[in-house]
Design an enzyme around this catalytic site. Structure first.
Site, PDB file in Angstrom:
ATOM      1  CG  ASP A   1      -1.368   7.624   0.424  1.00 51.44           C
ATOM      2  OD1 ASP A   1      -0.993   8.821   0.809  1.00 51.44           O
ATOM      3  OD2 ASP A   1      -2.565   7.097  -0.234  1.00 51.44           O
TER       4      ASP A   1
ATOM      5  CG  ASP B   1      -1.386   1.215   1.979  1.00 50.74           C
ATOM      6  OD1 ASP B   1      -1.988   1.580   0.728  1.00 50.74           O
ATOM      7  OD2 ASP B   1      -1.256   1.857   2.872  1.00 50.74           O
TER       8      ASP B   1
HETATM    9  P1  TMP Z   1      -3.756   4.400   0.323  1.00 60.32           P
HETATM   10  O1  TMP Z   1      -4.484   2.972  -0.550  1.00 60.32           O
HETATM   11  O2  TMP Z   1      -2.277   4.526  -0.784  1.00 60.32           O
HETATM   12  O3  TMP Z   1      -3.538   3.790   1.607  1.00 60.32           O
HETATM   13  O4  TMP Z   1      -4.823   4.905  -0.219  1.00 60.32           O
HETATM   14  C1  TMP Z   1      -6.398   5.771   0.281  1.00 60.32           C
HETATM   15  C2  TMP Z   1      -5.768   6.784   2.184  1.00 60.32           C
HETATM   16  O5  TMP Z   1      -6.499   8.275   1.364  1.00 60.32           O
HETATM   17  C3  TMP Z   1      -6.831   6.253   2.755  1.00 60.32           C
HETATM   18  O6  TMP Z   1      -6.001   5.460   4.060  1.00 60.32           O
HETATM   19  C4  TMP Z   1      -7.380   7.554   2.692  1.00 60.32           C
HETATM   20  C5  TMP Z   1      -7.138   8.150   2.474  1.00 60.32           C
HETATM   21  N1  TMP Z   1      -7.869   9.692   1.969  1.00 60.32           N
HETATM   22  C6  TMP Z   1      -7.770  10.650   2.376  1.00 60.32           C
HETATM   23  O7  TMP Z   1      -6.479  11.169   3.164  1.00 60.32           O
HETATM   24  N2  TMP Z   1      -7.922  11.897   1.806  1.00 60.32           N
HETATM   25  C7  TMP Z   1      -9.257  12.012   1.459  1.00 60.32           C
HETATM   26  O8  TMP Z   1      -9.739  12.920   0.345  1.00 60.32           O
HETATM   27  C8  TMP Z   1      -9.290  10.136   0.885  1.00 60.32           C
HETATM   28  C9  TMP Z   1     -10.967  10.045  -0.831  1.00 60.32           C
HETATM   29  C10 TMP Z   1      -8.656   9.126   1.166  1.00 60.32           C
HETATM   30 MG    MG Z   2      -2.885   3.370   3.488  1.00 64.39          MG
END
Ligand code: TMP
Ligand code: MG
Length: 306
Positions: free
Chosen positions: A43, A41
């Site tokens: 974030d 993953d």
């Molecule tokens: P990931 O799959 O790379 O972890 O990304 C998803 C993450 O992004 C999830 O934990 C929630 C976050 N997110 C935000 O921070 N802001 C937003 O507007 C959205 C839709 C998701």
């Molecule tokens: Mg994540």
């Protein structure tokens, strides 16, 4: 833990079944680098959760920059942050969360599209952001690239931003494959839509089956190290055909006490409030560099990061 794999004895490292972890690592060592792929993953897994007490921005958060969106849009996107506590709520099931996640992502993407974001401004926004990969990221990315082990980054974030973050950190190597939400720009370079099927935290299985399963470079590599920070990330390896050994590592960043039990029951290794890639790096050293290292040594290395 005695003298050998310090990262695994760290008090922030939790394992439901240590012997299974040892056996999996040992089997992966025997099979060698040619059988391995890493699926991660982005974030809050490859990037830090916080730094000096402040949250580190996700790829979506990086877009909150006046070069890209106006104040009104920032306000509206921030109002939608009420969905984040739902995403990590230990008392709700993934099925219950799913429609709410679709709602969150859809609303945010609609707001972003209204802003006529310019492609040529993205790199500037990333530069001005406080985006930060976890400590030890250089070793992690370089080690995989050097041994030609494919790294599939599977993110519900924004692909264009993610790419820019790894590019600006000089670790965007040819072994990297990315599945994410990509922006669709018109001929003048203005955002007009998001491409393909929406990816959110709880539909990665669908993405894995439709995209990862077709990636040629990932074929014939039945051993998988999977890294994530959400229980939804566990389905990222569902596109691997005939997997042999799968080791899952979960970063437990937030709501630690509430989620500890479910994380221990779901991931093989759980890293609690660990802002580094020390444990994955330890594992890579054992799998790619010291392939005749004793399992105990590997475990001790992992334990050492106390
Ligand atoms: P990931 O799959 O790379 O972890 O990304 C998803 C993450 O992004 C999830 O934990 C929630 C976050 N997110 C935000 O921070 N802001 C937003 O507007 C959205 C839709 C998701
Ligand atoms: Mg994540």
């Amino acid at each position: 833990f005695p003298m050998q794999m310090p990262e695994l004895a760290k008090c922030s490292v939790l394992m439901r079944e240590r012997s299974r972890v040892e056996e999996t690592i040992h089997a992966m060592q025997r099979a060698g680098a040619g059988s391995l792929q890493v699926i991660s993953d982005f974030d809050m897994t490859l990037t830090r959760f916080a730094h000096n007490g402040k949250r580190v921005p996700t790829t979506h958060n990086i877009l909150d920059n006046r070069l890209l969106i106006n104040e009104d849009c920032t306000r509206k996107v921030n109002l939608l942050n009420t969905y984040y506590p739902i995403e990590i709520d230990a008392s709700r099931s993934a099925e219950e969360k799913l429609p709410l996640m679709v709602e969150w992502w859809t609303k945010v993407h609609e707001l972003l599209i209204e802003q006529k974001i310019r492609r040529d401004m993205l790199a500037h926004a990333v530069k001005e952001s406080s985006a930060m990969l976890r400590d030890g990221y250089k070793v992690f990315f370089e080690c995989l690239a050097e041994h030609q082990v494919p790294l599939l980054i599977f993110s519900a974030g924004v692909g264009d931003v993610l790419e820019e973050v790894i590019r600006q950190n000089h670790v965007f190597h040819p072994n990297i494959h990315i599945i994410s939400n990509y922006m669709d720009f018109d001929q003048t370079g203005v955002l007009q839509a998001f491409k393909g099927q929406l990816i959110h935290t709880f539909n990665k299985r669908e993405g894995a089956l439709s995209h990862a399963a077709g990636l040629r470079e990932l074929q014939g590599r039945p051993n998988v190290v999977l890294m994530g920070d959400s229980l939804g990330d566990l389905t990222m390896a569902d596109g691997v055909s005939e997997p042999q050994n799968v080791l899952t590592i979960g970063f437990l960043n937030d709501q630690v006490e509430e989620r500890k039990e479910s994380y221990i029951n779901s991931f093989d290794v759980v890293l609690v409030k660990d802002e580094t890639l020390d444990v994955p790096n330890c594992l890579l050293v054992a799998l790619l560099l010291k392939t005749n290292q004793q399992p105990l040594e590997t475990m001790q290395c992992i334990s050492n990061f106390l």
